[in-house]
Motif scaffolding. Structure first.
Motif, PDB file in Angstrom:
ATOM      1  N   GLY A   1     -12.150   2.138   3.937  1.00 34.68           N
ATOM      2  CA  GLY A   1     -12.687   3.476   3.743  1.00 34.68           C
ATOM      3  C   GLY A   1     -12.196   4.451   4.789  1.00 34.68           C
ATOM      4  N   ARG A   2     -12.569   5.702   4.582  1.00 38.07           N
ATOM      5  CA  ARG A   2     -12.070   6.801   5.404  1.00 38.07           C
ATOM      6  C   ARG A   2     -12.471   6.687   6.877  1.00 38.07           C
ATOM      7  NH1 ARG A   2      -8.750  10.199   7.189  1.00 38.07           N
ATOM      8  NH2 ARG A   2      -9.495  12.257   7.758  1.00 38.07           N
ATOM      9  N   ARG A   3     -13.711   6.258   7.163  1.00 40.45           N
ATOM     10  CA  ARG A   3     -14.161   6.170   8.546  1.00 40.45           C
ATOM     11  C   ARG A   3     -13.321   5.175   9.347  1.00 40.45           C
ATOM     12  NH1 ARG A   3     -18.766   6.036   5.402  1.00 40.45           N
ATOM     13  NH2 ARG A   3     -20.212   7.811   5.600  1.00 40.45           N
TER      14      ARG A   3
ATOM     15  N   SER B   1       0.815  -1.215   0.000  1.00 45.49           N
ATOM     16  CA  SER B   1       0.000   0.000   0.000  1.00 45.49           C
ATOM     17  C   SER B   1       0.848   1.264   0.000  1.00 45.49           C
ATOM     18  CB  SER B   1      -0.921   0.018   1.219  1.00 45.49           C
ATOM     19  OG  SER B   1      -0.173   0.165   2.414  1.00 45.49           O
ATOM     20  N   ASN B   2       2.173   1.111   0.195  1.00 45.16           N
ATOM     21  CA  ASN B   2       3.108   2.241   0.183  1.00 45.16           C
ATOM     22  C   ASN B   2       2.690   3.338   1.168  1.00 45.16           C
ATOM     23  OD1 ASN B   2       5.487   3.483  -0.780  1.00 45.16           O
ATOM     24  ND2 ASN B   2       4.318   4.779  -2.181  1.00 45.16           N
ATOM     25  N   CYS B   3       2.303   2.915   2.372  1.00 38.59           N
ATOM     26  CA  CYS B   3       1.732   3.854   3.331  1.00 38.59           C
ATOM     27  C   CYS B   3       2.792   4.404   4.293  1.00 38.59           C
ATOM     28  CB  CYS B   3       0.618   3.175   4.137  1.00 38.59           C
ATOM     29  SG  CYS B   3       1.129   1.686   5.019  1.00 38.59           S
ATOM     30  N   PHE B   4       2.537   5.607   4.821  1.00 39.37           N
ATOM     31  CA  PHE B   4       3.339   6.184   5.894  1.00 39.37           C
ATOM     32  C   PHE B   4       2.796   5.776   7.253  1.00 39.37           C
ATOM     33  CE2 PHE B   4       4.277  10.042   2.980  1.00 39.37           C
ATOM     34  CZ  PHE B   4       5.246   9.308   2.304  1.00 39.37           C
ATOM     35  N   SER B   5       1.489   5.593   7.315  1.00 44.28           N
ATOM     36  CA  SER B   5       0.806   5.130   8.519  1.00 44.28           C
ATOM     37  C   SER B   5       0.054   3.861   8.167  1.00 44.28           C
ATOM     38  CB  SER B   5      -0.163   6.200   9.033  1.00 44.28           C
ATOM     39  OG  SER B   5      -1.131   5.647   9.900  1.00 44.28           O
ATOM     40  N   ILE B   6       0.087   2.862   9.030  1.00 42.66           N
ATOM     41  CA  ILE B   6      -0.587   1.603   8.703  1.00 42.66           C
ATOM     42  C   ILE B   6      -2.093   1.783   8.621  1.00 42.66           C
ATOM     43  CG2 ILE B   6       1.219   0.116   9.628  1.00 42.66           C
ATOM     44  CD1 ILE B   6      -0.477  -0.197  12.149  1.00 42.66           C
ATOM     45  N   TYR B   7      -2.630   2.854   9.206  1.00 41.00           N
ATOM     46  CA  TYR B   7      -4.069   3.083   9.129  1.00 41.00           C
ATOM     47  C   TYR B   7      -4.472   3.591   7.741  1.00 41.00           C
ATOM     48  CZ  TYR B   7      -2.743   2.753  13.949  1.00 41.00           C
ATOM     49  OH  TYR B   7      -2.160   2.329  15.114  1.00 41.00           O
TER      50      TYR B   7
ATOM     51  N   ALA C   1       7.298   7.041  20.548  1.00 44.62           N
ATOM     52  CA  ALA C   1       5.883   7.345  20.720  1.00 44.62           C
ATOM     53  C   ALA C   1       5.549   8.705  20.127  1.00 44.62           C
ATOM     54  CB  ALA C   1       5.515   7.299  22.201  1.00 44.62           C
ATOM     55  N   MET C   2       6.395   9.704  20.386  1.00 44.97           N
ATOM     56  CA  MET C   2       6.137  11.036  19.837  1.00 44.97           C
ATOM     57  C   MET C   2       6.138  11.016  18.314  1.00 44.97           C
ATOM     58  SD  MET C   2       8.142  13.675  22.395  1.00 44.97           S
ATOM     59  CE  MET C   2       9.754  12.928  22.183  1.00 44.97           C
ATOM     60  N   ALA C   3       7.094  10.312  17.717  1.00 48.74           N
ATOM     61  CA  ALA C   3       7.174  10.246  16.257  1.00 48.74           C
ATOM     62  C   ALA C   3       5.959   9.532  15.663  1.00 48.74           C
ATOM     63  CB  ALA C   3       8.461   9.540  15.840  1.00 48.74           C
ATOM     64  N   ALA C   4       5.552   8.407  16.283  1.00 48.06           N
ATOM     65  CA  ALA C   4       4.428   7.644  15.757  1.00 48.06           C
ATOM     66  C   ALA C   4       3.114   8.396  15.911  1.00 48.06           C
ATOM     67  CB  ALA C   4       4.346   6.293  16.469  1.00 48.06           C
ATOM     68  N   LEU C   5       2.924   9.029  17.056  1.00 50.84           N
ATOM     69  CA  LEU C   5       1.703   9.807  17.268  1.00 50.84           C
ATOM     70  C   LEU C   5       1.595  10.950  16.263  1.00 50.84           C
ATOM     71  CD1 LEU C   5       1.843   9.852  21.162  1.00 50.84           C
ATOM     72  CD2 LEU C   5      -0.031   8.886  19.810  1.00 50.84           C
ATOM     73  N   SER C   6       2.719  11.614  16.010  1.00 50.18           N
ATOM     74  CA  SER C   6       2.724  12.703  15.043  1.00 50.18           C
ATOM     75  C   SER C   6       2.403  12.205  13.643  1.00 50.18           C
ATOM     76  CB  SER C   6       4.092  13.394  15.050  1.00 50.18           C
ATOM     77  OG  SER C   6       4.175  14.370  14.043  1.00 50.18           O
TER      78      SER C   6
ATOM     79  N   VAL D   1      -0.919  12.170   8.940  1.00 53.23           N
ATOM     80  CA  VAL D   1      -1.276  11.392   7.750  1.00 53.23           C
ATOM     81  C   VAL D   1      -2.739  10.974   7.753  1.00 53.23           C
ATOM     82  CG1 VAL D   1      -0.827   9.238   6.509  1.00 53.23           C
ATOM     83  CG2 VAL D   1       1.078  10.583   7.416  1.00 53.23           C
ATOM     84  N   ASP D   2      -3.242  10.545   8.911  1.00 52.73           N
ATOM     85  CA  ASP D   2      -4.588   9.970   8.965  1.00 52.73           C
ATOM     86  C   ASP D   2      -5.683  10.982   9.254  1.00 52.73           C
ATOM     87  OD1 ASP D   2      -3.666   7.277   8.577  1.00 52.73           O
ATOM     88  OD2 ASP D   2      -2.956   7.305  10.644  1.00 52.73           O
ATOM     89  N   ILE D   3      -5.336  12.105   9.875  1.00 52.72           N
ATOM     90  CA  ILE D   3      -6.371  13.058  10.278  1.00 52.72           C
ATOM     91  C   ILE D   3      -6.181  14.423   9.622  1.00 52.72           C
ATOM     92  CG2 ILE D   3      -7.419  14.249  12.238  1.00 52.72           C
ATOM     93  CD1 ILE D   3      -6.683  11.804  13.954  1.00 52.72           C
ATOM     94  N   ALA D   4      -5.013  15.054   9.856  1.00 54.83           N
ATOM     95  CA  ALA D   4      -4.827  16.429   9.382  1.00 54.83           C
ATOM     96  C   ALA D   4      -4.762  16.527   7.856  1.00 54.83           C
ATOM     97  CB  ALA D   4      -3.550  17.010   9.998  1.00 54.83           C
ATOM     98  N   ARG D   5      -3.992  15.658   7.219  1.00 53.22           N
ATOM     99  CA  ARG D   5      -3.795  15.785   5.773  1.00 53.22           C
ATOM    100  C   ARG D   5      -5.084  15.595   4.983  1.00 53.22           C
ATOM    101  NH1 ARG D   5       1.320  13.213   2.408  1.00 53.22           N
ATOM    102  NH2 ARG D   5       1.228  14.674   0.671  1.00 53.22           N
TER     103      ARG D   5
END
Length: 487
Positions: free
Chosen positions: A116-118, A102-108, A349-354, A359-363
């Motif tokens: 889907g998005r939800r 999936s070439n993802c930055f975040s596994i979500y 933890a700080m890096a993963a949370l950011s 990637v999953d919410i702000a962008r």
């Protein structure tokens, strides 16, 4: 002396902080894109990823709490790590391939593509909340230990930990985390070996082994429950061998397969083959490290007992040994080990949370109209924000008296088990929709929460691993009975 430390101890601590800051800032320089900041451009050597995984997964809970766990449970905690080793094969060969494809930055992001998005947003929110509390507890454990060693108040230690980790994580992103974690892994594993040699030499090898044998502290496997005549005991004894192995397998599968904190570093490898090597080998190294610190705990317990000294409770056993029993130089080295254990949990933890927040919410909310420089700046802002939240959580919980080792497992167990069922559904079937996946997660979390409450209040005689299994199964089955995903 300053804070009970001699000049040589202070020099050791100063050198450690200097090396960590240099390594983090040097290897984390030139972060120009989200790919650089979150997955290191996918160019990290697999040995570096391996070292970082060992440092983050072992961390303060092993260095500081596992020795104390040996008082109550002998060496039986190792049964859990056997299940943990087995779980890595499932993650490596079932989930990692899907994440890399999936070439993802975040596994979500994978869940977003698959369902889907939800589903992506819910998974990310669950991760953020769970990781904040679990990492807050890890930070609490390590900070409390260092405050005991230095005989200073909790808050100044907490602030220093957080500030130093924040500097290099904010500046260098995941590459800074990877390379500093490698240094920290060497430091706290070396600290464990030094502590073991000192206590064995102080008591005498023959006397130590005689005491361990007499007290039954060498037991690794519990083949029968404490009350073998009671049928329910075969299900509710958490240290019974198959229950412990099942718990290690389920909890590690959930952590490595659904927790961005752990999987983010796997995604930095050049290819999925390297990632698989890192995750599998980290399990065997983790087993050895857990065995080391359990044996350290048994030996420190014997040290206090043979010398007729009061034995500290589990959470304070190793820190008080470092503070009161070690000579100059060795005390500084073990203090540095505690520092490394704390920081290796906090930085990742700080890096993963950011990464998940961006990637999953702000962008998706802000859209793609911004350049990479904007997203990197926003990522650094989130690192600072989450550092502050972790500090506040650790401080607010530091009065709680409990076994932090098991508390942290339970905090992440409920949401991660629900998420693991959805990840397994995604990679093994073509079933499920965005709505059904969200519903599956909610149903699983609600029933697991009720089940845990009933177990904790003795309404059911089941051990915690069975709750995890039920949660994983529920989220998978509820999603599976739905129609195929929309194209």
């Amino acid at each position: 002396m300053v804070f009970g430390l001699t000049v040589i101890d202070l020099l050791i601590v100063g050198v450690y902080f200097g090396v960590i800051l240099f390594v983090g800032l040097w290897f984390g320089r030139k972060e120009e894109s989200l790919s650089d900041y979150f997955v290191g451009g996918r160019q990290a050597p697999w040995l570096v990823v391996l070292g970082s995984m060992v440092a983050t997964e072992i961390s303060g809970m092993t260095f500081l709490n596992v020795p104390g766990d040996a008082i109550a449970g002998n060496m039986t905690y190792l049964q859990t790590t056997i299940g943990s080793v087995l779980a890595r094969f499932l993650v490596a060969f079932l989930l990692l391939g899907a994440f890399y494809a999936s070439n993802c930055f975040s596994i979500y992001q994978y869940l977003g593509q698959r369902f889907g998005r939800r589903t992506q947003v819910m998974a990310s929110v669950l991760f953020i909340v769970s990781r904040l509390f679990a990492s807050g507890i890890r930070l609490l454990v390590a900070t409390a230990a260092v405050s005991i060693i230095l005989n200073v108040s909790f808050l100044p230690c907490l602030i220093v930990f957080t500030l130093v980790s924040l500097i290099y994580t904010c500046a260098g992103g995941i590459k800074a985390v990877l390379y500093t974690d490698c240094v920290q892994a060497v430091v706290f594993i070396g600290g464990g070996l030094i502590a073991l040699y000192y206590v064995m030499d102080a008591v005498g090898w023959a006397a130590m082994f005689d005491f361990i044998k007499q007290e039954g502290k060498a037991e690794m496997f519990r083949w029968t429950p404490a009350e073998p005549g009671n049928l329910s005991a075969w299900f509710n004894d958490s240290r019974l061998w198959y229950v412990a192995i099942a718990f290690g397998f389920l909890s590690t599968s959930a952590a490595l397969g659904t927790d961005q904190d752990m999987t983010q570093r796997m995604l930095t490898c050049r290819n999925v083959k390297d990632a698989r090597k890192s995750v599998i080998l980290s399990g065997f190294i983790g087993f050895a490290v857990a065995a080391l610190f359990l044996f350290v705990g048994v030996c420190v317990y014997a040290y206090f007992s043979i010398n007729g000294q009061t034995i500290p409770n589990g959470n304070r056993l190793f820190p008080e040994f470092i503070a009161n029993e070690l000579p100059a130089g060795l005390k500084g080295l073990l203090l540095v080990g505690a520092l490394a254990a704390a920081m290796s949990s906090l930085d990742s933890a700080m890096a993963a949370l950011s990464s998940s927040a961006v990637v999953d919410i702000a962008r998706p909310i802000l859209g793609d109209r911004h350049d990479d420089a904007f997203w990197v700046r926003l990522s650094r802002i989130f690192v600072c924000l989450f550092a502050l939240v972790l500090l506040l959580i650790a401080y607010s919980l530091h009065f709680v008296e409990t076994s932090y080792l098991w508390l942290s497992f339970k905090i992440v167990g409920i949401p991660y088990s629900a998420l693991l069922g959805i990840f397994l559904l995604g990679v093994t079937t073509d079933r499920g929709t965005d709505i059904s996946s969200v519903a599956s997660i909610i149903v699983s979390i609600c029933l697991m929460t009720v089940g845990l409450w009933c177990v904790e209040h003795a309404y059911f005689s089941f051990s915690w691993p069975w709750i995890l299994f039920i949660g994983i199964t529920l989220s998978f089955v509820v999603g599976f009975i739905q129609p195929k995903s929309a194209p």
